[in-house]
Design a protein around this motif. Structure first.
Motif, PDB file in Angstrom:
ATOM      1  N   THR A 184       0.822  -1.207   0.000  1.00  0.00           N
ATOM      2  CA  THR A 184       0.000   0.000   0.000  1.00  0.00           C
ATOM      3  C   THR A 184       0.860   1.261   0.000  1.00  0.00           C
ATOM      4  N   THR A 185       2.112   1.096  -0.380  1.00  0.00           N
ATOM      5  CA  THR A 185       3.021   2.238  -0.456  1.00  0.00           C
ATOM      6  C   THR A 185       3.893   2.127  -1.699  1.00  0.00           C
ATOM      7  N   PRO A 186       4.228   3.253  -2.342  1.00  0.00           N
ATOM      8  CA  PRO A 186       5.092   3.183  -3.529  1.00  0.00           C
ATOM      9  C   PRO A 186       6.534   2.835  -3.207  1.00  0.00           C
ATOM     10  N   ASP A 187       6.904   2.896  -1.936  1.00  0.00           N
ATOM     11  CA  ASP A 187       8.271   2.578  -1.512  1.00  0.00           C
ATOM     12  C   ASP A 187       8.259   1.216  -0.836  1.00  0.00           C
ATOM     13  N   LEU A 188       8.834   0.237  -1.484  1.00  0.00           N
ATOM     14  CA  LEU A 188       8.826  -1.122  -0.951  1.00  0.00           C
ATOM     15  C   LEU A 188       9.606  -1.210   0.359  1.00  0.00           C
ATOM     16  N   GLN A 189      10.596  -0.354   0.528  1.00  0.00           N
ATOM     17  CA  GLN A 189      11.455  -0.436   1.713  1.00  0.00           C
ATOM     18  C   GLN A 189      10.715  -0.088   2.998  1.00  0.00           C
ATOM     19  N   VAL A 190       9.657   0.713   2.894  1.00  0.00           N
ATOM     20  CA  VAL A 190       8.941   1.132   4.105  1.00  0.00           C
ATOM     21  C   VAL A 190       7.605   0.416   4.246  1.00  0.00           C
ATOM     22  N   ALA A 191       7.327  -0.553   3.382  1.00  0.00           N
ATOM     23  CA  ALA A 191       6.049  -1.262   3.429  1.00  0.00           C
ATOM     24  C   ALA A 191       5.969  -2.138   4.668  1.00  0.00           C
ATOM     25  N   ALA A 192       4.889  -1.973   5.437  1.00  0.00           N
ATOM     26  CA  ALA A 192       4.709  -2.784   6.647  1.00  0.00           C
ATOM     27  C   ALA A 192       4.144  -4.162   6.307  1.00  0.00           C
ATOM     28  N   ASP A 193       3.261  -4.219   5.310  1.00  0.00           N
ATOM     29  CA  ASP A 193       2.652  -5.476   4.897  1.00  0.00           C
ATOM     30  C   ASP A 193       2.753  -5.599   3.383  1.00  0.00           C
ATOM     31  N   MET A 194       2.745  -6.824   2.908  1.00  0.00           N
ATOM     32  CA  MET A 194       2.767  -7.041   1.470  1.00  0.00           C
ATOM     33  C   MET A 194       2.058  -8.343   1.136  1.00  0.00           C
ATOM     34  N   TYR A 195       1.600  -8.430  -0.106  1.00  0.00           N
ATOM     35  CA  TYR A 195       0.917  -9.611  -0.610  1.00  0.00           C
ATOM     36  C   TYR A 195       1.746 -10.173  -1.758  1.00  0.00           C
ATOM     37  N   THR A 196       2.152 -11.437  -1.654  1.00  0.00           N
ATOM     38  CA  THR A 196       3.030 -12.041  -2.651  1.00  0.00           C
ATOM     39  C   THR A 196       2.224 -12.551  -3.841  1.00  0.00           C
ATOM     40  N   LYS A 303      14.045  -3.413 -11.719  1.00  0.00           N
ATOM     41  CA  LYS A 303      12.923  -3.217 -10.808  1.00  0.00           C
ATOM     42  C   LYS A 303      11.879  -2.306 -11.455  1.00  0.00           C
ATOM     43  N   ALA A 304      10.594  -2.533 -11.129  1.00  0.00           N
ATOM     44  CA  ALA A 304       9.517  -1.716 -11.686  1.00  0.00           C
ATOM     45  C   ALA A 304       8.358  -1.675 -10.705  1.00  0.00           C
ATOM     46  N   VAL A 305       7.548  -0.613 -10.814  1.00  0.00           N
ATOM     47  CA  VAL A 305       6.381  -0.438  -9.938  1.00  0.00           C
ATOM     48  C   VAL A 305       5.170  -0.070 -10.793  1.00  0.00           C
ATOM     49  N   ILE A 306       4.022  -0.709 -10.520  1.00  0.00           N
ATOM     50  CA  ILE A 306       2.758  -0.365 -11.155  1.00  0.00           C
ATOM     51  C   ILE A 306       1.847   0.250 -10.087  1.00  0.00           C
ATOM     52  N   GLY A 307       1.158   1.322 -10.435  1.00  0.00           N
ATOM     53  CA  GLY A 307       0.196   1.882  -9.492  1.00  0.00           C
ATOM     54  C   GLY A 307       0.249   3.393  -9.442  1.00  0.00           C
ATOM     55  N   PRO A 308      -0.631   3.962  -8.595  1.00  0.00           N
ATOM     56  CA  PRO A 308      -1.533   3.223  -7.702  1.00  0.00           C
ATOM     57  C   PRO A 308      -2.772   2.698  -8.427  1.00  0.00           C
ATOM     58  N   LEU A 309      -3.280   1.581  -7.937  1.00  0.00           N
ATOM     59  CA  LEU A 309      -4.568   1.052  -8.370  1.00  0.00           C
ATOM     60  C   LEU A 309      -5.398   0.779  -7.126  1.00  0.00           C
ATOM     61  N   THR A 310      -6.703   0.657  -7.306  1.00  0.00           N
ATOM     62  CA  THR A 310      -7.611   0.466  -6.172  1.00  0.00           C
ATOM     63  C   THR A 310      -8.509  -0.730  -6.426  1.00  0.00           C
ATOM     64  N   ILE A 311      -8.638  -1.595  -5.428  1.00  0.00           N
ATOM     65  CA  ILE A 311      -9.529  -2.745  -5.488  1.00  0.00           C
ATOM     66  C   ILE A 311     -10.683  -2.500  -4.546  1.00  0.00           C
ATOM     67  N   ILE A 312     -11.915  -2.611  -5.054  1.00  0.00           N
ATOM     68  CA  ILE A 312     -13.107  -2.310  -4.245  1.00  0.00           C
ATOM     69  C   ILE A 312     -14.010  -3.542  -4.169  1.00  0.00           C
ATOM     70  N   ASP A 313     -14.764  -3.634  -3.085  1.00  0.00           N
ATOM     71  CA  ASP A 313     -15.722  -4.725  -2.888  1.00  0.00           C
ATOM     72  C   ASP A 313     -17.109  -4.170  -3.179  1.00  0.00           C
ATOM     73  N   LEU A 314     -17.680  -4.515  -4.306  1.00  0.00           N
ATOM     74  CA  LEU A 314     -18.994  -4.013  -4.697  1.00  0.00           C
ATOM     75  C   LEU A 314     -20.109  -4.569  -3.816  1.00  0.00           C
TER      76      LEU A 314
END
Length: 316
Positions: A184-196, A303-314
């Motif tokens: 949930t952050t553009p900087d991987l180094q400071v990300a507290a959580d991640m999804y593989t 290295k590359a980054v995509i985003g930001p994108l948003t996932i919503i629960d309809l």
């Protein structure tokens, strides 16, 4: 390549369960035409590949390749007074097909011209786009024909991602995704959580519990990923961090591959399911048999980054 002498055509047919099939080759100065005919309509002709090349055209009975010998990852071998250009005709099959996957060797043999000598090739790589090698990774629309019109995706929908590499003076390079994680952050180094999403040098682990998969390649220098929108970072800005690799198409191994999980079938290698054993390590740890340096001439990693994108629960 107009300096070639008239060619001698060599090819072998092996028993592949296609009794009514026939293959014809025409080797010219610098090109090959291959026609595979299946009069009983047993095979899905769209699943044929000649090296890294897709069919030029096909009908219900015939699949045709009109290719240059400088393309499709032909291998050139000098043997005495002969120049041999070799490749493989691959049939990847499908899960409901009566025809099993197979590979047929294909050879065009030429008399070596006098005073001919092999050209030297010294690769030059650039990650800055200096007319040599440029990486891209983008969100695409549903059919990969253009950029995505929106960066908001309903939970469970498919996110189309295309990785590619531009090359000017290089031999064709295969683009791979070695690792991808969502944060949930553009900087991987400071990300507290991640999804593989992808790990273990090319294993699409997200496909084990979702509909995520690699799409069939349209070009050796492109990789298409269909990623099912996940719950991680729901309704927040999500960034996907990836490690991309451009590699020699003939140098696939346990650490240079694109593998996804097929339900009731197991791990499958995108570029040639016949060699899906390269994916066996996806359930453990994928290690190269020999130490390799990404910049040693076989490829390059970026290295590359995509985003930001948003996932919503309809449904909420």
């Amino acid at each position: 390549m107009a300096f070639f002498w008239p060619c001698v055509l060599l090819f072998w047919l092996v028993a592949v369960g296609l009794a009514a099939a026939d293959m014809k080759l025409d080797c010219g100065p610098g090109y090959m035409t291959l026609v595979w005919t299946d009069s009983r309509f047993q095979a899905d002709l769209s699943l044929f590949r000649l090296g890294s090349c897709f069919p030029t055209s096909f009908t219900p009975r015939d699949v045709v390749f009109n290719v240059e010998l400088d393309d499709c990852n032909f291998r050139r071998l000098v043997s005495g007074n002969e120049l041999n250009y070799t490749n493989d005709l691959l049939y990847t099959s499908s899960h409901d097909s009566y025809v099993l996957p197979f590979t047929l060797p294909v050879v065009c043999s030429y008399q070596r011209p006098k005073n001919w000598y092999p050209m030297r090739y010294d690769p030059v790589f650039s990650t800055y786009g200096v007319e040599e090698l440029v990486f891209h990774i983008n969100l695409m629309n549903d059919d990969f024909s253009g950029p995505a019109e929106s960066t908001t995706f309903p939970l469970g929908s498919m996110i189309s991602i295309m990785a590619s590499v531009e090359q000017v003076t290089h031999q064709p390079l295969l683009v791979l995704l070695e690792e991808c994680v969502a944060t949930t952050t553009p900087d991987l180094q400071v990300a507290a959580d991640m999804y593989t999403i992808i790990t273990n040098k090319g294993c699409l682990v997200d496909s084990e519990s979702s509909r995520s998969k690699f799409e069939e390649r349209q070009n050796v220098s492109e990789l298409r990923l269909l990623l099912q929108a996940f719950r991680f970072g729901l309704s927040q800005e999500v960034y996907i961090h990836c490690t991309m690799a451009a590699w020699d198409p003939n140098g696939l191994d346990n650490t240079k591959k694109a593998c996804h999980y097929v339900k009731d079938h197991g791990w499958e290698l995108l570029d040639n399911p016949m060699y899906s054993s390269l994916c066996d390590c996806c359930d453990s740890t994928c290690k190269a048999r020999k130490a390799r340096s990404p910049g040693a001439g076989n490829g390059l990693v970026q290295k590359a980054v995509i985003g930001p994108l948003t996932i919503i629960d309809l449904a909420s």
